[in-house]
Design a protein around this motif. Structure first.
Motif, PDB file in Angstrom:
ATOM      1  N   ILE A   1       0.994  -1.454  -0.231  1.00  0.00           N
ATOM      2  CA  ILE A   1       0.044  -0.340  -0.054  1.00  0.00           C
ATOM      3  C   ILE A   1       0.762   1.555  -0.155  1.00  0.00           C
ATOM      4  CG2 ILE A   1      -2.243  -1.413   1.216  1.00  0.00           C
ATOM      5  CD1 ILE A   1      -1.074  -0.069   3.417  1.00  0.00           C
ATOM      6  N   SER A   2       0.401   2.811  -0.153  1.00  0.00           N
ATOM      7  CA  SER A   2       1.082   3.442  -0.305  1.00  0.00           C
ATOM      8  C   SER A   2       1.346   4.486   0.912  1.00  0.00           C
ATOM      9  CB  SER A   2       0.425   4.324  -1.444  1.00  0.00           C
ATOM     10  OG  SER A   2      -0.980   5.109  -1.179  1.00  0.00           O
ATOM     11  N   ARG A   3       0.002   3.883   1.639  1.00  0.00           N
ATOM     12  CA  ARG A   3       0.356   4.907   3.395  1.00  0.00           C
ATOM     13  C   ARG A   3      -0.759   4.247   4.147  1.00  0.00           C
ATOM     14  NH1 ARG A   3      -0.781  10.960   4.041  1.00  0.00           N
ATOM     15  NH2 ARG A   3      -0.147  11.265   6.318  1.00  0.00           N
ATOM     16  N   PHE A   4      -0.021   3.488   5.341  1.00  0.00           N
ATOM     17  CA  PHE A   4      -1.412   3.302   6.347  1.00  0.00           C
ATOM     18  C   PHE A   4      -1.559   5.005   7.220  1.00  0.00           C
ATOM     19  CE2 PHE A   4      -3.194   1.064  10.183  1.00  0.00           C
ATOM     20  CZ  PHE A   4      -3.386   0.395   9.478  1.00  0.00           C
ATOM     21  N   MET A   5      -2.610   4.619   7.694  1.00  0.00           N
ATOM     22  CA  MET A   5      -2.984   5.481   8.880  1.00  0.00           C
ATOM     23  C   MET A   5      -4.452   5.214   9.233  1.00  0.00           C
ATOM     24  SD  MET A   5      -3.906   9.194   7.832  1.00  0.00           S
ATOM     25  CE  MET A   5      -5.567   9.973   7.598  1.00  0.00           C
ATOM     26  N   MET A   6      -3.980   5.646  10.741  1.00  0.00           N
ATOM     27  CA  MET A   6      -4.784   5.500  11.564  1.00  0.00           C
ATOM     28  C   MET A   6      -5.472   6.775  12.252  1.00  0.00           C
ATOM     29  SD  MET A   6      -4.626   3.405  15.477  1.00  0.00           S
ATOM     30  CE  MET A   6      -4.566   5.421  16.623  1.00  0.00           C
ATOM     31  N   THR A   7      -7.192   7.010  11.849  1.00  0.00           N
ATOM     32  CA  THR A   7      -7.496   7.871  12.910  1.00  0.00           C
ATOM     33  C   THR A   7      -8.429   6.973  14.323  1.00  0.00           C
ATOM     34  OG1 THR A   7      -9.362   7.752  12.331  1.00  0.00           O
ATOM     35  CG2 THR A   7      -7.590   9.088  10.444  1.00  0.00           C
ATOM     36  N   GLU A   8      -8.620   8.307  15.611  1.00  0.00           N
ATOM     37  CA  GLU A   8      -8.905   7.913  16.347  1.00  0.00           C
ATOM     38  C   GLU A   8     -10.629   8.875  16.391  1.00  0.00           C
ATOM     39  OE1 GLU A   8      -6.427   7.508  19.567  1.00  0.00           O
ATOM     40  OE2 GLU A   8      -5.848   9.129  19.776  1.00  0.00           O
ATOM     41  N   HIS A   9     -11.386   8.544  16.556  1.00  0.00           N
ATOM     42  CA  HIS A   9     -12.893   9.621  16.918  1.00  0.00           C
ATOM     43  C   HIS A   9     -12.886   9.272  19.105  1.00  0.00           C
ATOM     44  CE1 HIS A   9     -16.940   9.751  18.084  1.00  0.00           C
ATOM     45  NE2 HIS A   9     -16.580  10.527  17.458  1.00  0.00           N
ATOM     46  N   THR A  10     -12.754  10.529  19.356  1.00  0.00           N
ATOM     47  CA  THR A  10     -13.029  10.319  20.941  1.00  0.00           C
ATOM     48  C   THR A  10     -15.051  11.294  20.037  1.00  0.00           C
ATOM     49  OG1 THR A  10     -11.232  10.783  21.486  1.00  0.00           O
ATOM     50  CG2 THR A  10     -12.854  11.482  22.942  1.00  0.00           C
ATOM     51  N   LEU A  11     -15.896  10.171  21.575  1.00  0.00           N
ATOM     52  CA  LEU A  11     -16.737  10.365  21.171  1.00  0.00           C
ATOM     53  C   LEU A  11     -17.101  12.206  22.527  1.00  0.00           C
ATOM     54  CD1 LEU A  11     -19.779  10.087  20.655  1.00  0.00           C
ATOM     55  CD2 LEU A  11     -20.095   8.815  23.002  1.00  0.00           C
ATOM     56  N   GLN A  12     -17.860  13.234  20.874  1.00  0.00           N
ATOM     57  CA  GLN A  12     -17.871  14.733  21.855  1.00  0.00           C
ATOM     58  C   GLN A  12     -19.319  14.783  22.373  1.00  0.00           C
ATOM     59  OE1 GLN A  12     -15.480  16.693  21.350  1.00  0.00           O
ATOM     60  NE2 GLN A  12     -14.425  14.830  20.719  1.00  0.00           N
ATOM     61  N   GLU A  13     -19.709  15.651  23.440  1.00  0.00           N
ATOM     62  CA  GLU A  13     -20.928  16.573  23.705  1.00  0.00           C
ATOM     63  C   GLU A  13     -21.854  16.584  23.034  1.00  0.00           C
ATOM     64  OE1 GLU A  13     -23.362  19.487  26.583  1.00  0.00           O
ATOM     65  OE2 GLU A  13     -20.673  18.782  27.026  1.00  0.00           O
TER      66      GLU A  13
END
Length: 129
Positions: A64-76
């Motif tokens: 693959i060209s690139r691997f990225m991880m994102t993380e979501h934090t639940l907001q009010e």
């Protein structure tokens, strides 16, 4: 110019074996000029997200060209679900690729898949056709 394919895999506490099958089908894509980018869209409340991300990144290697991880934090005021996780991931991809790297957004093809999706090896090539 060739399209840059970005495949966002949305997950929350999925078994690494399930995710590995999905990511493997992305890494095996044929008939495209540029290797795809994989984005693992995770939730901050998933304690195993970093280990899972590292395992999948190793599995993909240079396929693959690139691997990225994102993380979501639940907001009010936000509801729990795939939609909020996906939203954060897609916005982060836009920020990094378009705003920071200066890529043309019309040369980026974004595909969002579930954690257990299995793509045909020619899927992304058909998307381009």
């Amino acid at each position: 110019p060739a399209l840059t394919h970005v495949v966002v895999v949305v997950e929350y506490k999925e078994p690494v074996e399930v995710l590995a099958r999905t990511v493997e089908t992305i890494a095996r894509q044929a008939g495209i000029a540029v290797r795809p980018m994989v984005v693992l869209a995770t939730e901050a409340r998933d304690e195993g997200r970093f280990d899972t991300s590292e395992a999948l990144k190793r599995q993909c290697g240079s396929r693959i060209s690139r691997f990225m991880m994102t993380e979501h934090t639940l907001q009010e005021g936000e509801t729990v679900g795939k939609h909020s996780n996906e939203n954060v991931a897609v916005r982060e991809v836009y920020r990094q690729l378009v705003e920071e790297a200066g890529m043309d957004p019309f040369e980026i093809m974004m595909t969002v898949v579930d954690a257990d999706s299995l793509l045909s090896t020619s899927y992304l090539a058909h998307v381009e056709a």
